[in-house]
Write an enzyme that holds these catalytic residues in place. Structure first.
Site: not given
Ligand code: BG6
Length: 469
Positions: A165, A369
């Protein structure tokens, strides 16, 4: 398009899930690990820091055995740069190499393909002190680190992801804690850092291809389709602006080695044009990814900026766009529900995102993700009934099937996250995992691993190669 019959997931589809080192490992200062920017940053008040997290560093065998029980074909994890090089460059830390050797061996032993992110937000603090990504030398440090990873793990790791990201680090660095708050002219500086990261990524991709001819490497941005808030032509322009700045700037560079036109003109207009050294554009052009990995949680909706200062101020977070005067303004999508954290839920937008990326780049895609953060409840008898997470994942997997039927080449799906971990800025109570980790925000309890309802559901999804959803 409505398909009369849906295609199956391909054989050897890489079902798995993801984590990142600083959010799951803990052991923040053990076995020679140096501090990263995350370790040294101020954490959001009221939530835990990243010192222990899920203590995966000490529980990795147990965790991998649970992943194997779910039938994972792959596990996407990141390597902490500061375990390998405690100060970012210079002296190598053998204990760091040993830890990831053990982790990789354990995965291979269980028949799980390692999918390695080289850098997931946790820049070595020693490099940050010298300017971090603003300093050109960090490009060399990354190249050297990449070489070390390929040398030490390249005999067993076939899939590499360069930078997680990068686009969120540039757009929402204040939410994810990667931006130096002392920067004088943050945006200009950020686009310089962006350029350096792009060059570093290109060098790593080239190096990977030279050193490991059998391996594959790709970028891992967060990509989301952008809706105009209405059919007004001005809203459409705003959506195009934001798509260029948020999505295509990163992928056009990774794939074609050129700055996206709209993004470039935006940077010019705003005075964000980076210093580009002689030879940079050649390096950027010479590097080619083998695939595109992307993270998707939700779509984005924007409208025309009224240029009245409303969009100024904070930058939202990874999934909430506020806007930029004269460029776009974040808007709510009335067609979508939101999760407990205000993030919209848009499975169909996932299909659109696949189609857009594949249409533009024609490279195989893997999702690194996708998932639902929620306040899971541990009930008596070690039960965690996360049916809302199952619903979210099911709806998104259905859309992958539709995208595959649309003709998109998809070779894997790694939702966030394999196991509970600490969120970027919302603590450990915002959970994403298939495996519950028994801890509270400030009470580490026994860190016991407990299978959630979604664990059993996902196991069946994998066993049937996506037929049983
Ligand atoms: C993504 C990241 O932006 O979202 C992760 O690559 C992150 O590291 C995931 O944990 C979920 O976001 P958050 O803010 O809920 O942890």
């Amino acid at each position: 398009m409505k398909h009369a019959k849906l295609k199956d997931f391909p054989d050897n589809f890489l079902w798995g899930a993801s984590t990142s080192a600083y959010q799951v490992e803990g052991a923040w200062n053990e076995d020679g690990k140096g501090p990263s920017v995350i370790d040294m940053a101020n954490h959001t008040e009221g939530v835990t820091d990243f010192k222990v997290t899920s203590d995966h560093y000490h529980h990795y065998k147990e965790d991998i055995s649970l992943m194997a029980e779910m039938g994972f074909k792959t596990y996407r994890f990141s390597i902490a740069w500061t375990r390998i090089y405690p100060t970012g460059s210079g002296e190598l830390n053998p204990k760091g190499i040993e830890f990831y050797n053990n982790l990789i061996d354990e995965l291979i032993d269980k028949g799980i393909e390692p999918l390695v992110t080289m850098y997931h937000f946790d820049l070595p603090y020693a490099l940050q002190e010298k300017g971090g990504w603003s300093n050109r030398e960090t490009v060399d440090a990354f190249e050297n680190y990449a070489r070390t990873l390929f040398e030490n793990f390249g005999d067993r790791v076939k899939y590499w992801l360069t930078i997680n990201e990068q686009n969120m680090m540039i757009l929402h660095g204040d939410a994810i804690g990667t931006v130096d708050p002392n920067l004088e002219n943050p945006k200009k500086e950020l686009y310089q850092q962006n350029h350096h990261m792009l060059v570093a990524q290109a060098k790593a991709m080239n190096l990977c291809h030279q050193m490991l001819p059998g391996a594959k490497i790709g970028p891992a941005p967060n990509i989301a389709n952008i809706y105009p808030a209405s059919s007004s032509p001005e809203d459409m322009i705003a959506a195009d602006n934001y798509a260029a700045i948020r999505n295509w700037l990163y992928l056009d560079m990774a794939v074609y080695g050129r700055y996206n036109t709209i993004a470039w003109n935006y940077m010019e207009e705003k005075g964000y044009i980076p210093v580009i050294q002689e030879g940079d554009m050649e390096i950027l052009k010479s590097a080619k990814p083998d695939f595109i990995a992307f993270n998707y949680y939700t779509s984005q909706t924007v409208e025309a900026s009224r240029d009245n200062g409303e969009e100024a101020g904070h930058t939202g977070d990874q999934q909430i766009s506020v806007g930029e005067p004269g460029v776009y303004k974040g808007a709510k999508n009335p067609n979508l529900k939101v999760n407990e954290f205000g993030w919209e839920i848009d499975p169909v937008g996932f299909r659109t995102t696949f189609r857009q990326i594949y249409d533009r780049y024609q490279l195989p895609l893997i999702v690194t993700e996708n998932g639902l953060g929620a306040f899971d409840k541990l009930e008596e008898g070690d039960i965690i009934n996360d049916s809302y997470r199952i619903d979210y994942l099911r709806q998104h997997i259905e859309q992958i099937k539709l995208a595959i039927t649309d003709g998109v080449e998809v070779f894997g799906y790694c939702p966030w996250s394999a196991i509970d971990l600490v969120s970027t800025h919302q603590g450990s109570s915002k959970r994403y995992g298939f495996i519950y980790v028994n801890r509270d925000e400030f009470d580490l309890k026994d860190l016991r691993r407990i299978r959630k309802q979604s664990f059993y559901w996902y196991k069946d999804v994998i066993a049937t190669n996506g037929a049983n959803l």
